[in-house]
Motif scaffolding. Structure first.
Motif: not given
Length: 553
Positions: A11-14, A31-37, A67-71
């Motif tokens: 599962d990704v953490q963020l 419009r920055l994108d980032l995925t942390v697993s 703008g955008g989302t953080v999960r």
């Protein structure tokens, strides 16, 4: 973002998608994108003011994106540079909050066990509760907190109020507690700023074993090498976007970054050259068209005018095509332009510029029988654990702190430039608002030095000449600058009077990794005498050939 870091299954953490954030009149994140697993350890680097701390605040939920989302998934632990402290908060307040999370996991497991039906119970829920309990090592949290406080050289008295601690002490207490929590997602802002060698070693070991995701803002080049699985450079690339480099070593990142910049600049130069050629062609075509309105007698004016207009249209089309394909290259970050500093004052008669003999400051420093002298163009590297007296020694050396024993001498006319560990710019409150601009504050400091007889007006170093802050930054209220930009301002203040002696306490704190490289080279080359106290492992390695004073501790 041009690359994606290698991620382990799970599962990704963020997940941050198209995150946009800015302050009035200034965009920071676009419009920055980032995925942390789980297992990802991402280092955030970039020039001061590029948005590293802002991004960490958005990821932590302290700042809300425009703008955008953080999960986020799972538990979160955050240690930022600016730590909010409640009026009655004590060390025990933080320790108890840390233990509460793990004790809750233990209580949840016990509740599941007590209610478990061995004939038809929910085995999945039981397995999840056991896994959570083991992940947190809930039975071991008190030992982890105690070990963290000890290894990070943090105070341990539960009754001490956080407001009474120094900035570094508060940070170390908070860091020890957050590391002990073993959260799913860990966000840290410049964690090595307040740590000595033993503390950095403990932090490095903890981060390398972290099972969740980690995002760290850092200038520490050795930490980038030892811990990170990827580096996110917040400085824009050719497409105007940050870049996620999979290279885990700092040298690999810098090589890839430098190669990209070379390609970018080469393309920009080629396009500017092509634009100049086409502009000249367009000017010549329009000039030819203008000449056709009064053709010489016996010529064919209509044919010549038609041909001229065709040339103009062709040139216009080429210009339009060029503009459509052009790369808009923003101004590159300013490079450090270190001033040419003098070695000795006028009329120098020889001997040490500064000297301390057998200095003692009660409870902070005691060097019986020792002499610390600074000769013209000399170098001195001061090291030691937290509390060993490095900052005290430097303050006594420049006369900012009186001695309980010993003597200080200074040669006539010697000017000192001082960068304290926590300079004046770092004490400016962070909320945006009115106040003196950076330029006004610099001018005020120059006037103060002049009144004190510590400035030669003919040797003043203009702040705009240093490349530490842009003109736009200098016109902004000082309180609106980021912590890193305020640190740049403090460095500029240290250089203002063209000092004969530079005394720098933890000079790499809060600075970008690129500026740290530039400053290191400048300190090695300057004609002024230089005294540096630092915990920074890479800086110590870079200055390993300097005379060395180790205060131990």
């Amino acid at each position: 973002m041009s690359e994606q870091a290698a991620r382990r299954p799970g599962d990704v953490q963020l997940v941050a998608e198209a995150v946009t954030f800015g302050y009035p009149g200034r965009s920071v994140l676009d419009r920055l994108d980032l995925t942390v697993s789980p297992g990802d350890r991402i280092g955030l680097v970039g020039e001061n003011g590029a948005g590293k701390t802002t991004l960490l605040g958005v990821l932590a939920g302290r700042l809300h994106p425009q703008g955008g989302t953080v999960r986020r998934h799972g538990t979160l632990a955050v240690v930022e540079q600016d730590l909010a402290v409640g009026e009655g908060d004590t060390i025990g307040t933080l320790v108890d909050a840390t233990s509460a999370a793990t004790r809750a996991a233990a209580a949840d497991l016990q509740a599941v066990i007590d209610c478990f039906d061995h004939d038809g119970g929910d085995v999945g829920a039981l397995s999840a509760a056991i896994a959570r309990y083991e992940q947190l090592s809930a039975w071991d949290v008190d030992r982890r907190v105690d070990e963290g406080l000890s290894r990070l050289q943090a105070p341990r008295d539960r009754e001490r109020r956080l407001a009474e601690l120094s900035v570094g002490e508060r940070y170390r207490v908070r860091l020890a507690c957050r590391l002990a929590e073993r959260a799913d997602l860990l966000l840290l802002d410049e964690p090595t700023n307040h740590l000595d060698a033993g503390g950095v070693e403990h932090l490095t070991a903890q981060l390398r074993e972290w099972t969740g995701g980690v995002v760290i803002v850092t200038h520490d080049r050795r930490l980038l090498d030892d811990v990170m699985t990827a580096i996110l450079d917040m400085d824009p690339a050719m497409d105007g976007r940050p870049v996620l480099y999979g290279a885990a070593r700092y040298a690999d990142y810098r090589f890839a970054r430098d190669q990209m910049l070379r390609r970018w600049r080469a393309r920009y130069r080629a396009e500017r050259k092509r634009a100049r050629v086409l502009a000249q062609r367009l000017d010549a075509s329009y000039e030819g068209l203008s000449d056709e309105w009064r053709p010489p007698k016996g010529s064919q004016p209509h044919r010549r005018a038609t041909r001229a207009r065709q040339h103009v249209k062709a040139a216009d089309r080429l210009i339009e095509r060029l503009e459509a394909q052009a790369v808009e290259v923003p101004l590159p970050p300013p490079a450090l332009r270190f001033p040419d500093l003098p070695s000795v004052p006028p009329g120098y008669a020889g001997g040490a510029l500064l000297e301390l003999r057998a200095p003692r400051v009660a409870g902070r420093l005691d060097l019986p029988g020792r002499r610390v002298e600074v000769m013209p163009a000399s170098r001195l590297l001061v090291t030691g654990a937290n509390g060993a007296g490095k900052s005290t020694l430097l303050a006594a050396l420049v006369g900012a702190l009186g001695l309980d024993r010993g003597a200080r001498t200074v040669a006539p006319g010697v000017r000192c430039g001082v960068l304290a560990q926590e300079g004046p710019g770092e004490h400016v409150p962070t909320p945006r608002g009115d106040g003196p601009t950076a330029f006004d504050a610099y001018a005020r400091h120059a006037l103060d030095l002049l009144e004190a007889g510590a400035l030669d007006p003919d040797a003043l170093v203009p702040v705009a000449a240093l490349g530490l802050l842009t003109e736009a930054d200098l016109e902004r209220p000082l309180r609106e600058l980021s912590i890193g930009q305020r640190r740049r301002f403090d460095l500029a203040r240290a250089l203002l009077a063209a000092p004969h002696v530079l005394v720098l306490d933890e000079p790499t704190n809060h600075l970008s990794v690129g500026l740290v490289d530039e400053l290191t080279a400048a300190l090695r080359a300057t004609s002024a005498a230089v005294v540096v106290a630092t915990h920074d492992r890479q800086l110590r390695a870079d200055l390993a050939d300097w005379p060395h004073l180790d205060l131990g501790g």
